[in-house]
Structures are given as C-alpha cells and as structure tokens.
Design an enzyme around this catalytic site. Structure first.
Site, mmCIF file in Angstrom:
data_model
loop_
_atom_site.group_PDB
_atom_site.id
_atom_site.type_symbol
_atom_site.label_atom_id
_atom_site.label_comp_id
_atom_site.label_asym_id
_atom_site.label_seq_id
_atom_site.Cartn_x
_atom_site.Cartn_y
_atom_site.Cartn_z
ATOM 1 N N HIS A 56 -40.683 -4.372 1.072
ATOM 2 C CA HIS A 56 -39.894 -5.317 0.287
ATOM 3 C C HIS A 56 -40.809 -6.497 -0.055
ATOM 4 O O HIS A 56 -41.417 -7.102 0.842
ATOM 5 C CB HIS A 56 -38.716 -5.839 1.097
ATOM 6 C CG HIS A 56 -37.604 -4.851 1.274
ATOM 7 N ND1 HIS A 56 -37.801 -3.564 1.719
ATOM 8 C CD2 HIS A 56 -36.256 -4.981 1.081
ATOM 9 C CE1 HIS A 56 -36.625 -2.942 1.785
ATOM 10 N NE2 HIS A 56 -35.678 -3.772 1.404
ATOM 11 N N HIS A 82 -30.459 0.975 2.618
ATOM 12 C CA HIS A 82 -30.509 0.693 4.058
ATOM 13 C C HIS A 82 -29.296 1.352 4.698
ATOM 14 O O HIS A 82 -28.160 1.014 4.352
ATOM 15 C CB HIS A 82 -30.481 -0.812 4.310
ATOM 16 C CG HIS A 82 -31.647 -1.534 3.720
ATOM 17 N ND1 HIS A 82 -32.808 -1.775 4.426
ATOM 18 C CD2 HIS A 82 -31.847 -2.061 2.482
ATOM 19 C CE1 HIS A 82 -33.668 -2.421 3.654
ATOM 20 N NE2 HIS A 82 -33.106 -2.603 2.461
ATOM 21 N N GLU A 124 -38.647 -10.382 -3.879
ATOM 22 C CA GLU A 124 -37.202 -10.543 -4.072
ATOM 23 C C GLU A 124 -36.926 -12.041 -4.010
ATOM 24 O O GLU A 124 -36.654 -12.683 -5.013
ATOM 25 C CB GLU A 124 -36.424 -9.794 -3.001
ATOM 26 C CG GLU A 124 -34.909 -9.955 -3.105
ATOM 27 C CD GLU A 124 -34.171 -9.380 -1.898
ATOM 28 O OE1 GLU A 124 -32.943 -9.244 -2.003
ATOM 29 O OE2 GLU A 124 -34.804 -9.095 -0.861
ATOM 30 N N ASP A 162 -29.282 -0.592 -2.393
ATOM 31 C CA ASP A 162 -29.690 -1.530 -1.345
ATOM 32 C C ASP A 162 -28.768 -1.456 -0.126
ATOM 33 O O ASP A 162 -28.995 -0.667 0.786
ATOM 34 C CB ASP A 162 -29.764 -2.943 -1.920
ATOM 35 C CG ASP A 162 -30.660 -3.877 -1.106
ATOM 36 O OD1 ASP A 162 -31.236 -3.433 -0.091
ATOM 37 O OD2 ASP A 162 -30.790 -5.059 -1.480
ATOM 38 N N ASP A 163 -27.736 -2.279 -0.094
ATOM 39 C CA ASP A 163 -26.749 -2.307 0.997
ATOM 40 C C ASP A 163 -25.360 -2.183 0.370
ATOM 41 O O ASP A 163 -24.624 -3.168 0.258
ATOM 42 C CB ASP A 163 -26.862 -3.613 1.789
ATOM 43 C CG ASP A 163 -28.223 -3.787 2.419
ATOM 44 O OD1 ASP A 163 -28.454 -3.206 3.495
ATOM 45 O OD2 ASP A 163 -29.078 -4.485 1.831
ATOM 46 N N HIS A 170 -33.890 3.249 -2.380
ATOM 47 C CA HIS A 170 -33.768 1.947 -1.706
ATOM 48 C C HIS A 170 -32.339 1.807 -1.205
ATOM 49 O O HIS A 170 -31.478 1.231 -1.868
ATOM 50 C CB HIS A 170 -34.132 0.825 -2.685
ATOM 51 C CG HIS A 170 -34.223 -0.538 -2.072
ATOM 52 N ND1 HIS A 170 -35.099 -1.513 -2.528
ATOM 53 C CD2 HIS A 170 -33.563 -1.123 -1.033
ATOM 54 C CE1 HIS A 170 -34.959 -2.611 -1.809
ATOM 55 N NE2 HIS A 170 -34.012 -2.391 -0.898
#
Length: 326
Positions: free
Chosen positions: A194, A16, A197, A275-276, A14
């Site tokens: 996704h 991005h 969340e 994630d980011d 996961h």
C-alpha cells in the site's frame, strides 16, 4: 452498464479478508467466542461505520477483528467473502490477511492461515474461484514484529503467494521495511505494498525502488509527480485502486473528484477493487458501477480495467487466458 458489470468475469486484487467482516457475522462470532461488542445491534454497528480518515476507520476495523479467534472463525469469514465473490462473477481473487492483528491477541498463526486456506480450497472446489493469499505487515508496528511474522510465514510458504504492507501510512514509509522485504524476496515471496493513499507520491517510489513491488495498492497520489506517472505507465506497474474506499476515507471528497479516469487515460494499468467492502459500502461490482456512473466511463474503459485485473494478477499466462475465456 450494470448488466455488463455483473456478467463479465473479473479478478479482484485488493481485498482485506478482515475487511469483509459483515456486522451479522461479527455478532455471530462474538457470541461463539463469548466476546462483548460495543454495539448493541447489527444496525448500531452499521451506523458506526462512519470514518473521517484511515486511522478512524482502523480503530473500528480492529475492534471488529477481535471476534476472530479460531480456525472456524477464519474459515467462515473467508467463505462468506467467496460466496459474495461468486455472485459477482469474480473468478480469481488475491486476498490480503493481517496476521499481526490476531497473533498480538494470542491467536495462533496456524489457526489463522489454516482457516483461510481451507476456505480458499473449498472456494476452488465448490465455487470455481481461484485464489492467492497475500500476508500484509502492519506498517505502524515495529520492524522486529514484521520479521517475527515473516518467520511464521516461511513455515507456510506454499500457502502464501506474496508479502504486502498495509495500515496507517503516516510516518510509516516503505523504507522502514526494506530489510524485511529483502528477506521475503530471498525466501521466494512476491511483494506488493500500500502506497500513495494518504502517503505522498514518494512512498510509491520507495515501494518500487526499495521494496521491489510487483504492483502498488492504491497509488492514486502518483498524480502529484508527472515523472512517476510516466514511469508507472512505461513499466505497466499495476495500481489496485479502490474508489468507494477512497471516498469513505476522505481521500477524495466524492467519486466525481476521483483521478482514476485521468490515470487510465494516461496509460496506467489501473484495476478496480473493493478494499474493505463490509465497511465501505460495496463489493467489487458496486465499486465498478459507482465509479463508472460518477466518471461516465465507457464500456471500453470498463473492459480495459477488467483486462488489467487479470494482467496484474499473479496467475501465469495460460491461467489468465483460461479464466478470461471462461
């Protein structure tokens, strides 16, 4: 624990790629493409990375993505992440990219995917990191836009492993994209999404039952539905959990409040991811260390989640065994 985390081979599921855009590279690409940023310096950009929720993060995230134009930009972005992954002993990664973020600005789909995939190939050849690419639809855009993007993806089917769904969950349930995902699966793509969340546990059910996903990205709201928790454990549907992201976006007030340990103890296939990472203050190892310290995870917990990351990947059985042995 820190040394163990650093030494163990890991898979990340996961991430991005646009979310790995560090401020230093953002400024470099802005200069290359003659783009004006609202930040006057790298330090000012870093200070701006304060978010109250998913939408406020996305507003800054999309501004950063605006510096990405040419094939070289996407190559540099991806290569920068892969170099960090190598240092963190990540030997396999499954990367999200958001083509609509760029095609809506007039960037050719070919430039995006060619830049990313050329870097991934170099990552395999030079760094020994295997990878798959996952195209994500932006759920706050129209279904028609998703279909148009899917048509582009089909032309590059051999370079894209799976189709995903990301961006703001509120008022954008998985059910909105059922027909697009039906088409994607018919074309041979695997699917992820996704869900759970900011969205409710029902969004997770929708992703499973309507989108037929192989795994759930985030999924931490499953805890609100005991039957869902039981189902996820029974079917071993993986959750790609992102601890630092969850705190940064105020899903949890602090890491000590995170439900990861509860889910793990109930037998769910939990994995840890970044994630980011450029925006949320840590790459994969930092996520492992922070959540391990906050929840007092054991080495057995750590080993289980790393095993889960390989099990949950789209690698075949022999590839999983080969990577983990290494």
């Amino acid at each position: 624990m820190k040394t163990l985390i650093e030494q163990l081979p890991k898979a990340e599921l996961h991430i991005h790629i646009e979310g790995s855009l560090e401020p230093e590279l953002m400024f470099k690409l802005a200069q290359r493409n003659h783009q004006r940023l609202s930040f006057s310096s790298v330090e000012e950009a870093k200070q701006a990375y304060q978010f109250n929720d998913l939408q406020s993060f996305l507003n800054i995230y999309y501004q950063g993505a605006n510096v990405l134009y040419g094939e070289e930009d996407f190559y540099d972005l991806t290569w920068n992440y892969l170099e960090k992954a190598k240092k963190q002993n990540i030997c396999h990664t499954e990367i999200f990219f958001d083509p609509q973020t760029h095609t809506n600005r007039g960037v050719p789909f070919a430039a995006i995917i060619t830049g990313i995939t050329e870097a991934l190939k170099a990552g395999k050849d030079q760094l020994g990191i295997s990878s798959y690419l996952i195209l994500c639809f932006l759920r706050d855009l129209t279904v028609e836009s998703a279909f148009e993007t899917l048509e582009q993806a089909i032309k590059y089917g051999e370079k894209i492993k799976a189709i995903g769904l990301d961006s703001a969950e509120k008022n954008n349930p998985p059910s909105k994209f059922k027909e697009v995902f039906d088409k994607a699966r018919a074309e041979g793509f695997l699917t992820v999404a996704h869900a759970g969340e900011e969205g409710s546990s029902d969004y997770i059910w929708q992703a499973i039952n309507l989108l037929k996903v192989s795994r759930i990205d985030h999924g931490i709201r499953c805890i609100d539905d005991p039957k869902l928790v039981e189902y996820l454990a029974e079917k071993q549907i993986p959750l790609t959990v992102c601890p630092l992201s969850n705190v940064k976006l105020k899903v949890f007030n602090c890491l000590e409040d995170h439900n990861l340990k509860i889910l793990l103890d109930q037998g769910l296939c939990v994995t840890i991811n970044s994630d980011d990472p450029a925006y949320f203050g840590g790459y994969l190892n930092e996520n492992f260390l922070a959540i391990s310290q906050a929840l007092r995870l054991t080495e057995i917990d750590l080993q289980k989640m790393i095993n889960n990351s390989f099990r949950a990947s789209f690698l075949n059985t022999s590839e999983k065994e080969q990577l983990y042995i290494q």
